[in-house]
Scaffold this active site. Structure first.
Site, PDB file in Angstrom:
ATOM      1  N   HIS A 313       0.851  -1.194   0.000  1.00  0.00           N
ATOM      2  CA  HIS A 313       0.000   0.000   0.000  1.00  0.00           C
ATOM      3  C   HIS A 313       0.884   1.241   0.000  1.00  0.00           C
ATOM      4  O   HIS A 313       1.947   1.253   0.606  1.00  0.00           O
ATOM      5  CB  HIS A 313      -0.889   0.015   1.254  1.00  0.00           C
ATOM      6  CG  HIS A 313      -2.072   0.904   1.123  1.00  0.00           C
ATOM      7  ND1 HIS A 313      -2.018   2.248   1.369  1.00  0.00           N
ATOM      8  CD2 HIS A 313      -3.345   0.646   0.739  1.00  0.00           C
ATOM      9  CE1 HIS A 313      -3.211   2.782   1.149  1.00  0.00           C
ATOM     10  NE2 HIS A 313      -4.033   1.828   0.763  1.00  0.00           N
ATOM     11  N   ASP A 371      -7.858  -5.510   0.005  1.00  0.00           N
ATOM     12  CA  ASP A 371      -8.280  -6.385  -1.100  1.00  0.00           C
ATOM     13  C   ASP A 371      -7.864  -7.834  -0.930  1.00  0.00           C
ATOM     14  O   ASP A 371      -8.255  -8.678  -1.743  1.00  0.00           O
ATOM     15  CB  ASP A 371      -7.704  -5.844  -2.420  1.00  0.00           C
ATOM     16  CG  ASP A 371      -8.328  -4.509  -2.772  1.00  0.00           C
ATOM     17  OD1 ASP A 371      -7.590  -3.540  -3.050  1.00  0.00           O
ATOM     18  OD2 ASP A 371      -9.565  -4.409  -2.715  1.00  0.00           O
TER      19      ASP A 371
HETATM   20  C1  SDX Z   1      -6.298  -0.038  -2.870  1.00  0.00           C
HETATM   21  O1  SDX Z   1      -4.557   4.430  -2.000  1.00  0.00           O
HETATM   22  C2  SDX Z   1      -5.465   3.827  -1.391  1.00  0.00           C
HETATM   23  O2  SDX Z   1      -5.851   4.189  -0.294  1.00  0.00           O
HETATM   24  C3  SDX Z   1      -6.055   2.659  -2.136  1.00  0.00           C
HETATM   25  C4  SDX Z   1      -7.053   1.801  -1.375  1.00  0.00           C
HETATM   26  C5  SDX Z   1      -8.342   2.539  -1.081  1.00  0.00           C
HETATM   27  O3  SDX Z   1      -9.042   2.131  -0.144  1.00  0.00           O
HETATM   28  O4  SDX Z   1      -8.689   3.449  -1.867  1.00  0.00           O
HETATM   29  O5  SDX Z   1      -6.478   1.372  -0.144  1.00  0.00           O
HETATM   30  C6  SDX Z   1      -7.454   0.575  -2.173  1.00  0.00           C
HETATM   31  O6  SDX Z   1      -6.065   0.277  -3.998  1.00  0.00           O
HETATM   32  C7  SDX Z   1      -5.413  -0.998  -2.117  1.00  0.00           C
HETATM   33  C8  SDX Z   1      -4.185  -1.471  -2.956  1.00  0.00           C
HETATM   34  C9  SDX Z   1      -4.663  -2.560  -3.892  1.00  0.00           C
HETATM   35  N1  SDX Z   1      -3.579  -2.940  -4.837  1.00  0.00           N
HETATM   36  C10 SDX Z   1      -2.962  -4.115  -4.765  1.00  0.00           C
HETATM   37  O7  SDX Z   1      -3.131  -4.922  -3.862  1.00  0.00           O
HETATM   38  C11 SDX Z   1      -2.033  -4.394  -5.937  1.00  0.00           C
HETATM   39  C12 SDX Z   1      -0.682  -4.892  -5.419  1.00  0.00           C
HETATM   40  N2  SDX Z   1      -0.027  -3.817  -4.701  1.00  0.00           N
HETATM   41  C13 SDX Z   1       0.936  -3.018  -5.461  1.00  0.00           C
HETATM   42  O8  SDX Z   1       0.663  -2.837  -6.805  1.00  0.00           O
HETATM   43  C14 SDX Z   1       1.427  -1.805  -4.677  1.00  0.00           C
HETATM   44  O9  SDX Z   1       1.695  -2.226  -3.397  1.00  0.00           O
HETATM   45  C15 SDX Z   1       0.568  -0.568  -4.615  1.00  0.00           C
HETATM   46  C16 SDX Z   1       0.163  -0.093  -5.962  1.00  0.00           C
HETATM   47  C17 SDX Z   1      -0.666  -0.824  -3.799  1.00  0.00           C
HETATM   48  C18 SDX Z   1       1.387   0.528  -3.935  1.00  0.00           C
HETATM   49  O10 SDX Z   1       2.447   0.765  -4.760  1.00  0.00           O
HETATM   50  P1  SDX Z   1       3.531   1.945  -4.447  1.00  0.00           P
HETATM   51  O11 SDX Z   1       3.172   2.689  -3.223  1.00  0.00           O
HETATM   52  O12 SDX Z   1       3.745   2.714  -5.711  1.00  0.00           O
HETATM   53  O13 SDX Z   1       4.815   1.129  -4.063  1.00  0.00           O
HETATM   54  P2  SDX Z   1       5.840   0.528  -5.086  1.00  0.00           P
HETATM   55  O14 SDX Z   1       5.119  -0.086  -6.250  1.00  0.00           O
HETATM   56  O15 SDX Z   1       6.868   1.547  -5.366  1.00  0.00           O
HETATM   57  O16 SDX Z   1       6.456  -0.678  -4.223  1.00  0.00           O
HETATM   58  C19 SDX Z   1       7.605  -0.491  -3.428  1.00  0.00           C
HETATM   59  C20 SDX Z   1       8.373  -1.806  -3.594  1.00  0.00           C
HETATM   60  C21 SDX Z   1       8.718  -2.131  -5.034  1.00  0.00           C
HETATM   61  O17 SDX Z   1       9.869  -2.954  -5.024  1.00  0.00           O
HETATM   62  P3  SDX Z   1      11.345  -2.274  -5.310  1.00  0.00           P
HETATM   63  O18 SDX Z   1      11.220  -1.571  -6.682  1.00  0.00           O
HETATM   64  O19 SDX Z   1      11.579  -1.296  -4.196  1.00  0.00           O
HETATM   65  O20 SDX Z   1      12.296  -3.427  -5.332  1.00  0.00           O
HETATM   66  O21 SDX Z   1       7.557  -2.903  -3.144  1.00  0.00           O
HETATM   67  C22 SDX Z   1       7.279  -3.760  -4.248  1.00  0.00           C
HETATM   68  C23 SDX Z   1       7.568  -2.993  -5.507  1.00  0.00           C
HETATM   69  O22 SDX Z   1       7.938  -3.872  -6.570  1.00  0.00           O
HETATM   70  N3  SDX Z   1       5.867  -4.138  -4.148  1.00  0.00           N
HETATM   71  C24 SDX Z   1       5.401  -5.366  -4.356  1.00  0.00           C
HETATM   72  C25 SDX Z   1       4.031  -5.277  -4.113  1.00  0.00           C
HETATM   73  N4  SDX Z   1       3.691  -4.025  -3.796  1.00  0.00           N
HETATM   74  C26 SDX Z   1       4.852  -3.326  -3.823  1.00  0.00           C
HETATM   75  N5  SDX Z   1       6.021  -6.525  -4.692  1.00  0.00           N
HETATM   76  C27 SDX Z   1       5.235  -7.602  -4.806  1.00  0.00           C
HETATM   77  N6  SDX Z   1       3.882  -7.615  -4.597  1.00  0.00           N
HETATM   78  C28 SDX Z   1       3.254  -6.469  -4.243  1.00  0.00           C
HETATM   79  N7  SDX Z   1       1.934  -6.475  -4.030  1.00  0.00           N
END
Ligand code: SDX
Length: 436
Positions: A313, A371
């Site tokens: 998140h 989720d």
């Molecule tokens: C919702 O914003 C809100 O409040 C949203 C929400 C709401 O109520 O409105 O809470 C609802 O959208 C919840 C989130 C649902 N999405 C997912 O579950 C999809 C999987 N999660 C990711 O796509 C990600 O965690 C995000 C999009 C939710 C957040 O992404 P960020 O903040 O841009 O973080 P990032 O992608 O830069 O991640 C930081 C690191 C990265 O690795 P490095 O490049 O540092 O090596 O963490 C990794 C990412 O690759 N990472 C994950 C991951 N989420 C982040 N790796 C594997 N699986 C994951 N789920």
């Protein structure tokens, strides 16, 4: 917000004049540096794609402490609201700033109940879709189309129009989501029933048929109502920011909410519940719990672009409090349905356990979000996977409206219009086609 006596001074290594920027404090959470005059004073923009360090507005609606894993709607902890209130009380709270008393609640519920029908013409709008159209494609169309039926209340700057549009949208979203489902099923639509609760009415419109009496299960009704509460609002997330930006042009509330529906559909946002369940199905198909290690390896492999859906998140760097409540609701519903041995729930809990012990997830502070478990409980209720995000949109409509109204209600609001760092071609002349 109140200006604090500390200021930020921006100095430039190229000898440019330093700039003083006021710092403001909120009730809780990070202070902000007011950069509104920066461009006028320096000819420069700030640069923050993805808005990682940017407050787009001031708001009094929802507060998230990502480090503590805390979520408050108008100051009330989500855990208390999910236990002591129902969804319509939560809607009243988000829209009006405080919980209703018994009389206010009865009046609000009655008003919403008497706006649950949609114009009979809406059913013909659905006929334009293929029967297998994704419900979110249908919802994006239907919600935008609502503005074609309410010319009497599309002036977003008129408080009375904002109020009736809020009631209409909250009241009609369940009817529209159920219609999208029935259309997919090829079953007749079920009209809303005024003798049922908000969640009970939705279950009825979803699962009743004209052929026999449908009995609403009080456990499923309560579980669904809690799912709605958990999804109602969440500060300036992507779809809420979309609604604010869209509404800032002065467009009507239905069009602004339709923009929110479209944004929520994405798998990085509200579409993650559908993606998370499909991820669990895939692991199950591959062989279940013993295949978790292999899956986690793929997630950690940067070239695989596989993510653990339902994890991570932008704000929560601790457990999403909604995920904990969702897991509890999962337990209740699965037990009620005699599915406590549901292999998918067991797989999800094992996957969470393994991930939370793995350095990759621990070092990146990746925890289950709202989720991760919501799909399992919705599936147990009988809701199809492709409708999960439609349920999220149904529940989040009140948050979008509250945030939109808060923005429009501020006499100083302006149309949102970000700038850019331009990296394209310098000015050049068009050559005649013969010499290109
Ligand atoms: C919702 O914003 C809100 O409040 C949203 C929400 C709401 O109520 O409105 O809470 C609802 O959208 C919840 C989130 C649902 N999405 C997912 O579950 C999809 C999987 N999660 C990711 O796509 C990600 O965690 C995000 C999009 C939710 C957040 O992404 P960020 O903040 O841009 O973080 P990032 O992608 O830069 O991640 C930081 C690191 C990265 O690795 P490095 O490049 O540092 O090596 O963490 C990794 C990412 O690759 N990472 C994950 C991951 N989420 C982040 N790796 C594997 N699986 C994951 N789920």
């Amino acid at each position: 917000m109140k200006a604090s006596d500390t200021k930020a001074t921006l100095s430039f290594s190229n000898g440019g004049q330093p700039v003083e920027l006021p710092i403001y404090k909120g009730t809780m959470g990070p202070d902000v540096i007011d950069i509104r005059k920066l461009y006028a004073q320096t000819g420069m923009f700030t640069y923050d794609p993805g808005f990682m360090s940017t407050a787009s507005c001031e708001s009094a609606i929802t507060y998230i402490d990502g480090d503590k894993g805390e979520l408050l709607y108008r100051g009330y902890p989500i855990e208390q609201l999910a236990t002591n209130c129902d969804y319509l009380e939560t809607c009243y709270l988000l829209l009006n700033g405080d919980l209703p008393n018994a009389e206010q609640k009865a009046k609000f519920s009655d008003t919403v109940t008497h706006h649950t029908m949609v114009n009979e013409q809406m059913q013909f709008f659905l006929r334009g879709f293929r029967r297998d159209a994704h419900p979110m494609a249908i919802m994006t169309g239907l919600v935008g189309a609502l503005s074609a039926f309410y010319h009497d209340s599309t002036d977003i700057n008129n408080p009375a129009h904002r109020e009736i549009s809020a009631v209409r949208l909250i009241a009609k979203m369940p009817t529209l989501v159920a219609m999208a489902y029935k259309y997919n099923m090829g079953q007749p639509y079920m009209y809303p029933r005024n003798d049922l609760s908000y969640a009970g009415n939705f279950l009825h419109m979803m699962f009743a048929t004209p052929c026999e009496e449908y009995k609403v299960s009080p456990v499923l009704e309560r579980a669904l109502d809690r799912i709605f509460i958990l999804h109602a609002d969440h500060e300036q997330n992507a779809s809420t920011s979309t609604v604010r930006l869209c509404g800032s042009s002065g467009t009507n509330p239905f069009a602004a909410i339709a923009a929110g529906v479209a944004c929520l559909w994405g798998p990085a946002h509200g579409g993650a519940n559908e993606a998370a369940l499909n991820m669990l199905y895939d692991i199950q198909k591959e062989g279940g719990v013993e295949k978790i290690g292999e899956f986690i390896k793929k997630v950690k492999d940067k070239n695989s672009s596989v993510k653990l859906m339902g994890f991570g998140h932008r704000v929560y760097k601790n457990y999403d409090p909604r995920a904990k409540l969702m897991q509890e609701t999962c337990n209740e519903v699965l037990t009620e349905m005699g599915l406590e041995k549901d292999p998918l729930f067991a797989l999800a809990k094992q996957l969470e356990k393994i991930a939370l012990e793995d350095e990759y997830f621990v070092s990146r502070k990746l925890y289950p979000n709202v989720d991760f478990y919501s799909g399992i409980v919705q599936r147990a209720i009988g809701i199809p996977v492709n409708l999960f995000t439609g349920i999220f949109a149904l529940a989040r409509t009140v948050g979008w409206i509250a945030q939109l109204n808060e923005m429009i209600g501020d006499p100083d609001y302006k149309i949102g219009r970000p700038r850019q760092l331009f990296e394209g071609s310098p000015k050049r002349d068009v050559k005649p086609i013969a010499s290109r």
